[in-house]
Structure formats: structure tokens, C-alpha cells
Design a protein around this motif. Structure first.
Motif, mmCIF file in Angstrom:
data_model
loop_
_atom_site.group_PDB
_atom_site.id
_atom_site.type_symbol
_atom_site.label_atom_id
_atom_site.label_comp_id
_atom_site.label_asym_id
_atom_site.label_seq_id
_atom_site.Cartn_x
_atom_site.Cartn_y
_atom_site.Cartn_z
ATOM 1 N N ARG A 263 0.839 -1.204 0.000
ATOM 2 C CA ARG A 263 0.000 0.000 0.000
ATOM 3 C C ARG A 263 0.873 1.252 0.000
ATOM 4 O O ARG A 263 0.579 2.236 -0.689
ATOM 5 C CB ARG A 263 -0.924 -0.028 1.219
ATOM 6 C CG ARG A 263 -1.921 1.113 1.292
ATOM 7 C CD ARG A 263 -2.910 0.901 2.442
ATOM 8 N NE ARG A 263 -3.909 1.957 2.489
ATOM 9 C CZ ARG A 263 -3.769 3.099 3.163
ATOM 10 N NH1 ARG A 263 -2.662 3.301 3.875
ATOM 11 N NH2 ARG A 263 -4.717 4.018 3.144
ATOM 12 N N LEU B 226 1.573 4.919 -2.626
ATOM 13 C CA LEU B 226 1.667 6.327 -2.246
ATOM 14 C C LEU B 226 2.952 6.962 -2.760
ATOM 15 O O LEU B 226 2.933 7.988 -3.454
ATOM 16 C CB LEU B 226 1.593 6.464 -0.718
ATOM 17 C CG LEU B 226 1.942 7.854 -0.158
ATOM 18 C CD1 LEU B 226 0.862 8.862 -0.530
ATOM 19 C CD2 LEU B 226 2.149 7.795 1.350
ATOM 20 N N TRP C 244 -5.367 6.091 -1.277
ATOM 21 C CA TRP C 244 -4.823 7.254 -0.573
ATOM 22 C C TRP C 244 -5.594 8.552 -0.825
ATOM 23 O O TRP C 244 -5.225 9.601 -0.293
ATOM 24 C CB TRP C 244 -3.364 7.467 -0.975
ATOM 25 C CG TRP C 244 -2.471 6.363 -0.523
ATOM 26 C CD1 TRP C 244 -2.045 5.291 -1.250
ATOM 27 C CD2 TRP C 244 -1.919 6.206 0.782
ATOM 28 N NE1 TRP C 244 -1.246 4.474 -0.483
ATOM 29 C CE2 TRP C 244 -1.150 5.007 0.769
ATOM 30 C CE3 TRP C 244 -1.977 6.944 1.961
ATOM 31 C CZ2 TRP C 244 -0.455 4.546 1.890
ATOM 32 C CZ3 TRP C 244 -1.284 6.483 3.082
ATOM 33 C CH2 TRP C 244 -0.545 5.301 3.040
ATOM 34 N N PRO D 167 -3.061 13.123 -2.020
ATOM 35 C CA PRO D 167 -2.513 13.021 -0.665
ATOM 36 C C PRO D 167 -1.752 14.293 -0.292
ATOM 37 O O PRO D 167 -1.137 14.937 -1.140
ATOM 38 C CB PRO D 167 -1.573 11.813 -0.763
ATOM 39 C CG PRO D 167 -2.080 11.027 -1.927
ATOM 40 C CD PRO D 167 -2.613 12.030 -2.887
ATOM 41 N N THR E 147 1.064 13.489 4.525
ATOM 42 C CA THR E 147 0.880 12.061 4.275
ATOM 43 C C THR E 147 2.106 11.477 3.597
ATOM 44 O O THR E 147 2.573 10.388 3.940
ATOM 45 C CB THR E 147 -0.363 11.831 3.403
ATOM 46 O OG1 THR E 147 -1.513 12.332 4.094
ATOM 47 C CG2 THR E 147 -0.567 10.348 3.098
ATOM 48 N N GLY F 173 4.664 8.776 5.065
ATOM 49 C CA GLY F 173 4.907 7.533 4.334
ATOM 50 C C GLY F 173 6.378 7.151 4.324
ATOM 51 O O GLY F 173 6.731 5.979 4.538
#
Length: 485
Positions: free
Chosen positions: A325, A329, A365, A369, A373, A377
Motif C-alpha cells: 500500500r 503512495l 490514498w 494526498p 501524508t 509515508g
């Protein structure tokens, strides 16, 4: 299981066998390059795996290799052995086109460090392997060079982005290929085409290259690469056997401080005192495996158990799910600033593919984003690296699928938006690894429904030999024959 046919042509021999034969003067490098050129002529017109093949240049390199043998010079481990170089990798005198016309007019003035390493080991470059535009699809087609086919099934992708490398290996055009991997681009094509793919630890093989430029409507632009390229992308080998992949990996290992993630030396790794433990991570809660994928995992686990490994099954490993995941991003936000350039020069296919990529990332996301964020990440990535290294250490491996599906149907990412969205979760084993920078190998396990199926092995950082030992144990017991057998 079919009994492999005894090789009768030089192109059918492994890189290890060819290097030994050249060193002992049983064959000349010129003869084996000619054999590969004949095979290219017979198979490449259909597959379009290699582009910019220059026979005279390759034969000149082979003649120099033979002269070194005759002179008694010290020979490298790949002396006289042909290798393909990917079209996104700098090779002097060849344009680093990356499948994009705007990048196809400036021959590279020098070699990337990984190409220098291969030359130093004695390898002879033979052809450039095809990829998608900008090397950013799990398919290998572009407007400049056209489509590469999977030699097992033309309706299935050969994988991407090193699809030309894997297709050419499976068809016998070269015994070794150079590739690179930021989201499965070595491992997935290798699995689609039934060969071995090695993604090394970030920093083990230098990713340094001369400056790259693009001809744009605004003029010549030097290309800078985003953080994920420096932190997640690696160079590595594809090969027809695990032994060949190991040989090429060690030849390409070039600690290089010009590489922003390079290490000064690869640390020595002691062998485990007891049995190596293997955790079989069968799946991800968001996706269901195709039955043939589960059959491949079962066989791989049985082969490892037979070889003395201690195999335990986990339903899933949340750390890997989270890493996959996180890849969506970090990669996506790093692509966003270069979208105008891609839209200018990349072609319709890559624009459509990236639309699907951004839609899949947005489902995870959100559409845009925040900077917070994105920063969080990168911070979480560091924590996950530590957690996975603590889990694996130097005596534990993970066994995972390569993908939850068989090799995708050609252009599955651009023909149907809903289908494109389903590719992302299916590829979680490919995307989880790069964001963490760990070594992984895909190795063929069996042929099912007319297609090769592979398994992935993941090890602790710089534990490539431990991973390759397990891959060798699977290969020895699986006995998957080459396509031409």
C-alpha cells in the motif's frame, strides 16, 4: 514432468557452461555470439524482444574476448558470454530510449555502472531489450519499438518493464540479461516467461549512470529522478538458471559511492548454523489467488521441505500488505511532477496506463494526498524496513506468490478501467519488496495451463546467497524444462 532435451546448439547452453567452455578454449566467444545471433534471427521477428541488435559490434566484442583468451590474460567470470542490456540503461553508443522517441536520438557517451561491471566480468553486450515507455508498466510495448510477445502465449504479457529481457531469455536469444526493478520489473517478467529474476538489496549493484536528457518542445532537458528511484530501484540479472543468476549477480555487484544509495562494500554474511526457516505467506486479505498460483506455492513449499528447510504457513503478513500500500503512495506522488513530460512525449498507451495507476492509488490514498501524508509515508517505510529485518535476520526467508494471477492478458491495464484497478492488489508481492529494498528472487516452479508459474523468495538485507540457495533447491526439484525442450 518432461525430460529436458540435451542441448545441441551453443545458444541452448547455460551462461555458466559457456563461460567455462570459452575459458578452456572448447569454444570461441565468436562462435557462441554467432549462435545467439542465429537464434535471434529465427525468433526475434515474431517476439520483438530485442531491439537495436548490432551484429558487427557484438562480433567485434567477441573477437576481443577471444584475443584475451589467446593471450593468457586474466579472465572474468562471464568472459565471452552474451548479455542483453535494457533500453532504459546507458550503454555507450546506444540511445537510452526508454521506449520514447524524444529520448532516442542521443547515443549514450558512456556506460551505466552495471554495464561497466558486466563488461569488466567479460560479458559481450548483444542487443537491447524492449520495455514499455518510461519503463513504467507491467507490459512491454511502446510507440517507438512496438510490442514484445511472451514466447509461451502471445496473448499474455511477457511482463514489464524488463519484458524484452525475459522474453529473449525464454526463447534462447541470450543466456543472460540485465534488467532493473522498482515495482516487479525484473521479477514479474521472469515469472511470466519462466526464467529466474533477481532483485538485489538496494545499494549492492550500483545504479549510477551518466546524465540522461530528453528532447522536448522547450528544448533539451536533463532528467532528474525522484526519491523512489534512488531508494527503491535496483539493477539486477535475469537468467535461465539459478546458477547463472548467481554468477551474474556477483559479477554485477559493484559498491559505488556515486550511487546515492550505494554501499562501500557488501558485508560478509555467515551461513546459518541450523536449518533455514521459511514462512509461506500465501496471500493478502484484499485479493484471492488463482488456483494455479496456490498450486505453485504448494509445490515450492514441498520442494523446500524436501531439501531440509523448515516451512511454516502464514495466512498473511500485515507488514507486506502495508508495504504494498505504501508503494502506491510514494511511487505515485513521485510520478506526479513528471506527468507533463510524460504527456508530452510518452504516447497514448503510457498516458492511459498512468490514468489507471493514479485511479488505483487514489482508491487507497485519495485523489491528492497531502505533503504530511507523503512525509509520514517515508517515515513509516523506515520503520517497516527495521521490522522486516528483525523478522528475517540471517536465517529466515519468506515464500510468496509472484502475483495473485497468471501472466496478465496483453494490455489489461489500458483496455478496461475496472480491470486496471484489479491489477494493483494482485501485484502486492511485487510492489511490497521494492519500497523496503530487500532482496528477492523469482524461480519457476511448474507449467500449469500452458503457462509457467513461479514463486518468490524474500530474504534479509544482503542475504542474496541465502535466497538463491533456496531458489536452487526449488529449481533442482521442480525440473521445469526450457520452452524449446
Amino acid at each position: 514432468m518432461a525430460t529436458p532435451t540435451r542441448p545441441t546448439e551453443l545458444w541452448q547452453l547455460s551462461a555458466t557452461e559457456l563461460a567455462s567452455a570459452v575459458r578452456s578454449r572448447e569454444v570461441s566467444s565468436v562462435d557462441l555470439v554467432r549462435s545467439c545471433l542465429d537464434r535471434i534471427e529465427a525468433t526475434n521477428p515474431r517476439l520483438n524482444a530485442l531491439v537495436d541488435v548490432r551484429p558487427e559490434e557484438a562480433l567485434a566484442g567477441a573477437r576481443r574476448a577471444d584475443e584475451q583468451v589467446a593471450s593468457g590474460a586474466e579472465l572474468g567470470p562471464l568472459h565471452g558470454v552474451p548479455v542483453s542490456i535494457k533500453i532504459n540503461t546507458e550503454q555507450r553508443g546506444h540511445a537510452t530510449s526508454n521506449g520514447v522517441a524524444a529520448l532516442a536520438h542521443r547515443p549514450a557517451e558512456g556506460d551505466a555502472a552495471c554495464v561497466t561491471a558486466l563488461r569488466t566480468a567479460g560479458a559481450v553486450p548483444l542487443g537491447r531489450s524492449n520495455s514499455p515507455a518510461f519503463s513504467f508498466r507491467w507490459f512491454s510495448t511502446n510507440d517507438l519499438h512496438g510490442r514484445t510477445l511472451n514466447p509461451w502465449d502471445a496473448e499474455r504479457t511477457p511482463g514489464g518493464s524488463s519484458g524484452g529481457a525475459a522474453s529473449s531469455l525464454a526463447a534462447g536469444m541470450t543466456p543472460l540479461a540485465q534488467g532493473n526493478d522498482i515495482g516487479g520489473s525484473i521479477r514479474f517478467p521472469a515469472a511470466c516467461c519462466g526464467v529466474v529474476g533477481v532483485r538485489p538489496t538496494v545499494g549492492r549493484i550500483s545504479d549510477w549512470a551518466p546524465p540522461a536528457y530528453a528532447d522536448t518542445p522547450e528544448g533539451l532537458v536533463e532528467l532528474d529522478f525522484p526519491p523512489t528511484v534512488h531508494s527503491c530501484a535496483v539493477q539486477g540479472p535475469l537468467a535461465r538458471t539459478v546458477a547463472d543468476a548467481r554468477l551474474a549477480l556477483h559479477a554485477m555487484t559493484t559498491p559505488d559511492l556515486r550511487d546515492s544509495s550505494g554501499v562501500p562494500a557488501v558485508p560478509p554474511r555467515p551461513r546459518p548454523a541450523g536449518p533455514v526457516r521459511v514462512d509461506l505467506v500465501r496471500g493478502n486479505p484484499a485479493v484471492k489467488n488463482h488456483p494455479a498460483v496456490d498450486r505453485a506455492l504448494d509445490r515450492a513449499a514441498a520442494h523446500l521441505t524436501d531439501a531440509g528447510y523448515e516451512v511454516d504457513e502464514l495466512a498473511d503478513l500485515p507488514l507486506l500488505t502495508e508495504a504494498a500500500r505504501l508503494w502506491a503512495l510514494l511511487i505515485t506522488e513521485d510520478i506526479r511532477p513528471v506527468l507533463p513530460l510524460v504527456h508530452q512525449v510518452g504516447g497514448d498507451d503510457i498516458r492511459t496506463a498512468l490514468d489507471g495507476h493514479f485511479a488505483a492509488a487514489a482508491a487507497l490514498w485519495g485523489e491528492r494526498p497531502t505533503l504530511r501524508t507523503y512525509i509520514d509515508g517515508w517515515a513509516r517505510r523506515a520503520t517497516l524496513i527495521t521490522r522486516l529485518q528483525e523478522l528475517l535476520g540471517g536465517d529466515r526467508l519468506l515464500l510468496t506468490p509472484v502475483c495473485a494471477e497468471p501472466a496478465f492478458e496483453q494490455d489489461a491495464d489500458i483496455t478496461d478501467p475496472d480491470r486496471a484497478l484489479r491489477l494493483f492488489p494482485a501485484m502486492w508481492p511485487m510492489t511490497a519488496v521494492p519500497v523496503l529494498g530487500f532482496p528477492a528472487v523469482t524461480v519457476p516452479v511448474h507449467i500449469d495451463e500452458g503457462l509457467p508459474f513461479s514463486a518468490q523468495l524474500i530474504g534479509g538485507r544482503f542475504e542474496e546467497d541465502l535466497v538463491l540457495d533456496a531458489a536452487q533447491a526449488i529449481e533442482d526439484r521442480a525440473g521445469v524444462p526450457p520452452l524449446w525442450a
